[in-house]
Design a protein around this motif. Sequence first.
Motif, PDB file in Angstrom:
ATOM      1  N   VAL A   1       8.235 -51.644-110.412  1.00 36.59           N
ATOM      2  CA  VAL A   1       6.978 -50.981-110.788  1.00 36.59           C
ATOM      3  C   VAL A   1       6.121 -50.748-109.552  1.00 36.59           C
ATOM      4  O   VAL A   1       5.935 -51.646-108.718  1.00 36.59           O
ATOM      5  CB  VAL A   1       6.196 -51.816-111.822  1.00 36.59           C
ATOM      6  N   PHE A   2       5.573 -49.546-109.485  1.00 34.20           N
ATOM      7  CA  PHE A   2       4.672 -49.163-108.394  1.00 34.20           C
ATOM      8  C   PHE A   2       3.382 -48.651-109.022  1.00 34.20           C
ATOM      9  O   PHE A   2       3.410 -47.748-109.861  1.00 34.20           O
ATOM     10  CB  PHE A   2       5.322 -48.066-107.550  1.00 34.20           C
ATOM     11  N   VAL A   3       2.234 -49.233-108.641  1.00 34.97           N
ATOM     12  CA  VAL A   3       0.945 -48.864-109.224  1.00 34.97           C
ATOM     13  C   VAL A   3       0.106 -48.138-108.175  1.00 34.97           C
ATOM     14  O   VAL A   3      -0.106 -48.653-107.070  1.00 34.97           O
ATOM     15  CB  VAL A   3       0.173 -50.099-109.730  1.00 34.97           C
ATOM     16  N   ILE A   4      -0.374 -46.944-108.537  1.00 37.75           N
ATOM     17  CA  ILE A   4      -1.208 -46.151-107.640  1.00 37.75           C
ATOM     18  C   ILE A   4      -2.617 -46.064-108.228  1.00 37.75           C
ATOM     19  O   ILE A   4      -2.804 -45.564-109.338  1.00 37.75           O
ATOM     20  CB  ILE A   4      -0.636 -44.726-107.464  1.00 37.75           C
ATOM     21  N   GLU A   5      -3.585 -46.558-107.507  1.00 36.55           N
ATOM     22  CA  GLU A   5      -4.989 -46.553-107.944  1.00 36.55           C
ATOM     23  C   GLU A   5      -5.817 -45.836-106.891  1.00 36.55           C
ATOM     24  O   GLU A   5      -5.658 -46.078-105.695  1.00 36.55           O
ATOM     25  CB  GLU A   5      -5.488 -47.984-108.145  1.00 36.55           C
ATOM     26  N   LYS A   6      -6.727 -44.965-107.321  1.00 30.68           N
ATOM     27  CA  LYS A   6      -7.450 -44.164-106.331  1.00 30.68           C
ATOM     28  C   LYS A   6      -8.723 -44.823-105.806  1.00 30.68           C
ATOM     29  O   LYS A   6      -9.212 -44.452-104.737  1.00 30.68           O
ATOM     30  CB  LYS A   6      -7.785 -42.784-106.897  1.00 30.68           C
ATOM     31  N   GLU A   7      -9.288 -45.794-106.532  1.00 34.09           N
ATOM     32  CA  GLU A   7     -10.559 -46.372-106.077  1.00 34.09           C
ATOM     33  C   GLU A   7     -10.522 -47.894-106.024  1.00 34.09           C
ATOM     34  O   GLU A   7     -10.470 -48.487-104.963  1.00 34.09           O
ATOM     35  CB  GLU A   7     -11.706 -45.888-106.976  1.00 34.09           C
ATOM     36  N   VAL A   8     -10.593 -48.532-107.198  1.00 31.06           N
ATOM     37  CA  VAL A   8     -10.660 -49.992-107.219  1.00 31.06           C
ATOM     38  C   VAL A   8      -9.824 -50.506-108.388  1.00 31.06           C
ATOM     39  O   VAL A   8      -9.909 -49.995-109.502  1.00 31.06           O
ATOM     40  CB  VAL A   8     -12.120 -50.484-107.340  1.00 31.06           C
ATOM     41  N   PHE A   9      -8.994 -51.500-108.124  1.00 31.62           N
ATOM     42  CA  PHE A   9      -8.179 -52.078-109.184  1.00 31.62           C
ATOM     43  C   PHE A   9      -9.079 -52.811-110.182  1.00 31.62           C
ATOM     44  O   PHE A   9      -9.993 -53.540-109.792  1.00 31.62           O
ATOM     45  CB  PHE A   9      -7.133 -53.028-108.600  1.00 31.62           C
ATOM     46  N   GLY A  10      -8.823 -52.590-111.447  1.00 32.87           N
ATOM     47  CA  GLY A  10      -9.646 -53.143-112.520  1.00 32.87           C
ATOM     48  C   GLY A  10     -10.333 -52.070-113.326  1.00 32.87           C
ATOM     49  O   GLY A  10     -10.716 -52.287-114.470  1.00 32.87           O
ATOM     50  N   GLY A  11     -10.525 -50.873-112.734  1.00 31.30           N
ATOM     51  CA  GLY A  11     -11.134 -49.763-113.463  1.00 31.30           C
ATOM     52  C   GLY A  11     -12.622 -49.948-113.676  1.00 31.30           C
ATOM     53  O   GLY A  11     -13.295 -50.713-112.981  1.00 31.30           O
ATOM     54  N   GLN A  12     -13.151 -49.252-114.684  1.00 30.59           N
ATOM     55  CA  GLN A  12     -14.589 -49.264-114.944  1.00 30.59           C
ATOM     56  C   GLN A  12     -15.127 -50.649-115.280  1.00 30.59           C
ATOM     57  O   GLN A  12     -16.304 -50.939-115.060  1.00 30.59           O
ATOM     58  CB  GLN A  12     -14.909 -48.300-116.104  1.00 30.59           C
ATOM     59  N   ILE A  13     -14.261 -51.524-115.781  1.00 30.46           N
ATOM     60  CA  ILE A  13     -14.722 -52.851-116.198  1.00 30.46           C
ATOM     61  C   ILE A  13     -15.292 -53.646-115.025  1.00 30.46           C
ATOM     62  O   ILE A  13     -16.120 -54.546-115.221  1.00 30.46           O
ATOM     63  CB  ILE A  13     -13.566 -53.638-116.866  1.00 30.46           C
ATOM     64  N   VAL A  14     -14.901 -53.318-113.785  1.00 33.09           N
ATOM     65  CA  VAL A  14     -15.396 -54.094-112.644  1.00 33.09           C
ATOM     66  C   VAL A  14     -16.899 -53.934-112.465  1.00 33.09           C
ATOM     67  O   VAL A  14     -17.539 -54.756-111.796  1.00 33.09           O
ATOM     68  CB  VAL A  14     -14.670 -53.707-111.331  1.00 33.09           C
ATOM     69  N   ASN A  15     -17.484 -52.907-113.071  1.00 35.80           N
ATOM     70  CA  ASN A  15     -18.932 -52.692-112.966  1.00 35.80           C
ATOM     71  C   ASN A  15     -19.728 -53.513-113.972  1.00 35.80           C
ATOM     72  O   ASN A  15     -20.958 -53.475-113.963  1.00 35.80           O
ATOM     73  CB  ASN A  15     -19.255 -51.205-113.159  1.00 35.80           C
ATOM     74  N   SER A  16     -19.042 -54.256-114.838  1.00 36.93           N
ATOM     75  CA  SER A  16     -19.731 -55.063-115.847  1.00 36.93           C
ATOM     76  C   SER A  16     -19.848 -56.505-115.357  1.00 36.93           C
ATOM     77  O   SER A  16     -18.836 -57.181-115.150  1.00 36.93           O
ATOM     78  CB  SER A  16     -18.963 -55.036-117.174  1.00 36.93           C
ATOM     79  N   PRO A  17     -21.062 -56.995-115.156  1.00 34.99           N
ATOM     80  CA  PRO A  17     -21.233 -58.337-114.608  1.00 34.99           C
ATOM     81  C   PRO A  17     -20.875 -59.451-115.584  1.00 34.99           C
ATOM     82  O   PRO A  17     -20.566 -60.566-115.175  1.00 34.99           O
ATOM     83  CB  PRO A  17     -22.721 -58.391-114.267  1.00 34.99           C
ATOM     84  N   LYS A  18     -20.913 -59.133-116.876  1.00 34.22           N
ATOM     85  CA  LYS A  18     -20.642 -60.160-117.878  1.00 34.22           C
ATOM     86  C   LYS A  18     -19.971 -59.508-119.082  1.00 34.22           C
ATOM     87  O   LYS A  18     -20.549 -58.650-119.733  1.00 34.22           O
ATOM     88  CB  LYS A  18     -21.950 -60.844-118.305  1.00 34.22           C
ATOM     89  N   VAL A  19     -18.735 -59.926-119.348  1.00 29.48           N
ATOM     90  CA  VAL A  19     -17.969 -59.364-120.463  1.00 29.48           C
ATOM     91  C   VAL A  19     -17.646 -60.500-121.421  1.00 29.48           C
ATOM     92  O   VAL A  19     -17.117 -61.543-121.009  1.00 29.48           O
ATOM     93  CB  VAL A  19     -16.672 -58.688-119.976  1.00 29.48           C
ATOM     94  N   GLU A  20     -17.956 -60.310-122.706  1.00 26.12           N
ATOM     95  CA  GLU A  20     -17.799 -61.384-123.684  1.00 26.12           C
ATOM     96  C   GLU A  20     -16.867 -61.009-124.828  1.00 26.12           C
ATOM     97  O   GLU A  20     -16.783 -61.741-125.811  1.00 26.12           O
ATOM     98  CB  GLU A  20     -19.164 -61.780-124.244  1.00 26.12           C
ATOM     99  N   ASN A  21     -16.153 -59.881-124.713  1.00 23.93           N
ATOM    100  CA  ASN A  21     -15.283 -59.462-125.814  1.00 23.93           C
ATOM    101  C   ASN A  21     -13.821 -59.320-125.396  1.00 23.93           C
ATOM    102  O   ASN A  21     -13.055 -58.625-126.029  1.00 23.93           O
ATOM    103  CB  ASN A  21     -15.780 -58.151-126.432  1.00 23.93           C
ATOM    104  N   ILE A  22     -13.427 -59.995-124.300  1.00 25.11           N
ATOM    105  CA  ILE A  22     -12.027 -60.026-123.896  1.00 25.11           C
ATOM    106  C   ILE A  22     -11.403 -61.295-124.454  1.00 25.11           C
ATOM    107  O   ILE A  22     -11.883 -62.403-124.168  1.00 25.11           O
ATOM    108  CB  ILE A  22     -11.885 -59.996-122.360  1.00 25.11           C
ATOM    109  N   PRO A  23     -10.360 -61.200-125.277  1.00 27.09           N
ATOM    110  CA  PRO A  23      -9.745 -62.409-125.853  1.00 27.09           C
ATOM    111  C   PRO A  23      -9.341 -63.412-124.773  1.00 27.09           C
ATOM    112  O   PRO A  23      -8.778 -63.051-123.734  1.00 27.09           O
ATOM    113  CB  PRO A  23      -8.512 -61.852-126.576  1.00 27.09           C
ATOM    114  N   GLY A  24      -9.682 -64.664-125.015  1.00 27.97           N
ATOM    115  CA  GLY A  24      -9.312 -65.722-124.082  1.00 27.97           C
ATOM    116  C   GLY A  24     -10.407 -66.123-123.124  1.00 27.97           C
ATOM    117  O   GLY A  24     -10.280 -67.135-122.423  1.00 27.97           O
TER     118      GLY A  24
END
Length: 301
Positions: free
Chosen positions: A27-50
Amino acid sequence: MYDIIVVGGGPAGLTAAIYGLRNGKSVFVIEKEVFGGQIVNSPKVENIPGFNSISGDEFGDKMLEQAMGQGAEVTIEEVTGIGKSGDAFIVRTMEGGSYEGRTVILATGTTHRVLGLEGEQDLIGSGISFCAVCDGDFYRDKKVVMIGGGNSAFVESSLLVDIVKELVILQDMPYFTADQKLQDQVLSRGNVETHVNTKIKAYVIQDGKLTGVQYEENGEAKEVSCDGVFLAVGLVPENGAFTNVAEIDGRGYFVTPDICTTRTPGIFIAGDCRAKTLRQVATACSDGAYAAIAACDFLKN
């Protein structure tokens, strides 16, 4: 030659990578900006299981670490198109890269929507921002306008209220659409002013610097002075480079016959870039798993 090339390094793309690797594929992953996507802009996430609570940046780092730990190769480049050579797909990038894959998973996500007003592009990064975590401190003890009234606008506002002197929220609808808990966090603060039924008309620019916003409220022309503007008016896909291999709808989202397939055998779709009703981290990860298993089945057959 890779078994699977994943275009996009957000939750959908990295989940696809993990599932592909666990099925013994390269597998080869190509990302143009930042790994993690838009979620990296959220300082606190409370709806991800686990996770009771986790920052989006930390979650993105954990997913990337997991994928690379299982053998994923990754790069930061912007994909400009996909071609075909025999049984292989050729994925080309703006940086001049050319990569061969037996299958491709498009998990391109979305980008920030803008208003399209005069001078807007020149002000982005210098007066207009999208991320309070990234840029909030530039406006410490200053006056800021937040344009938008959904969850994204109020998540960003919840950070800004502790930094800025005054926060003015402008919403085009008659009411705010953010979760009530988020609204209560922000609107209870004494340095917040709100306006609904507004329409942004123009940015006020003096000597190349943003100094205010002109808008209509219930049809009445108004103007608010400010030191900066944060935009939270939605997200848009950037799928135009792939119309030769997949269908897109009038809003630019991929249209899939089922969850992840396209009109091109061997090309699969995952995540927020496809037309669907719910765009959340959990559904993006689900899409990634479906796409990876579909790609593995395609390779097997």
